[in-house]
Design a protein around this motif. Sequence first.
Motif: not given
Length: 353
Positions: A155-156, A175-177, A325-328
């Motif tokens: 889990g991230s 909604v970072a994606g 990857k890296g979305h946050a």
Amino acid sequence: MISSPAAPCAFGTHRVLEPAGALPQSAWRLDNTPVARANELLCAVDVLNIDSASFAQIAAQWNGDADAIAAHIRETVATRGKQHNAITGSGGMFVGRIAAIGEARADRASLAVGERIASLVSLTLTPLHLEEILAVDVATQRVRVRGSAVIFATGSFAKLPDDIDLDVALSVLDVAGAPAQVRRLTAPGQTVCVIGADGKSGVLACAQAKTRVGPAGRVVGIVPRADTPGARFVADAGYVDHLIVADARDTLAVLDAITAALPALADLVVNCVNVGGTELASILCARDEGIVYFFSMATSFTAAALGAEGVGKDVTMIVGNGYAKGHAEVALQTLRERPPLLAYFTARYGARP
Ligand SMILES: NC(=O)c1ccc[n+]([C@@H]2O[C@H](COP(=O)([O-])OP(=O)(O)OC[C@H]3O[C@@H](n4cnc5c(N)ncnc54)[C@H](OP(=O)(O)O)[C@@H]3O)[C@@H](O)[C@H]2O)c1
């Protein structure tokens, strides 16, 4: 709060109570015992950020009554061991503090009890135990609670930044994606159409798209009303070149409006609405061989697939994977690099006095 020595599954299947063989997301019920097993992270939860499609459905069912919404959430979590809306199928995310770190976690050395984190996996797969619901804020779709949640080995989660207000970071991380995928899917000179451009993901998607397509490209926002804070903001900030006011469920009205506004259909359509029935409008706004990115959790796979086939539209449709990857970091940077956007999110979603 203790940590037990058993060797549990990285995906969390050891927490599935029923049906046998399911993974936590598709499970009906999870074991929400507030204990950190060997590879788990146990968190003390302060806030649930209910997914917009889910909150809109629950709020409509209870006419926006905060007490009834609280009772509904309490009942769901008590029954399923997680906040999983059976109608929309969606969840949300939580914010809390690390309460216990399983002794077999690979990231153990980099974590500390008491650190503030936001989950970046859905509440639909997160074991959640609620002691109390303190308040439901219908405007921000945020629920203040006292409870515990478990993050599995796969889990991230994100450590919350020091430079951005907690509530603002929460609304963006949820909604970072969307901005991360828009950044990945767009190129200079392209036309991007964002449906639901005045919501959280919609505004972030417009901001990213405008930067990526550059002066030779175009961004079109579709909003249900022109007078919402989000609609005014994306227009005033210059994140959209055209703002179309239309109900995205009215497929032909949307198609008429976009063909009147643009010389050609969009290379990329991003669906950020929180209601169902907008699949075909999204598909028809895309050019042949364009891309439709369904970020919305109210999307029907069947309606999208059969709808595209029915109108003979050859488009690539992407399911809104909430993880990239890296979305946050991309999402938070989208705010940091745009002071007006940060000011807008702070005013709209930040902590209330
Ligand atoms: N893929 C993922 O991992 C993921 C993660 C989080 C959220 N989501 C989903 O993404 C969607 C957007 O989330 P959000 O937090 O950005 O929601 P939000 O802030 O509530 O925004 C939704 C927007 O859709 C607009 N809208 C509603 N009905 C419309 C219609 N008929 N025509 C045009 N626009 C309409 C709303 O406008 P008004 O407010 O003016 O009604 C609102 O601006 C939701 O479905 C949510 O469940 C997906």
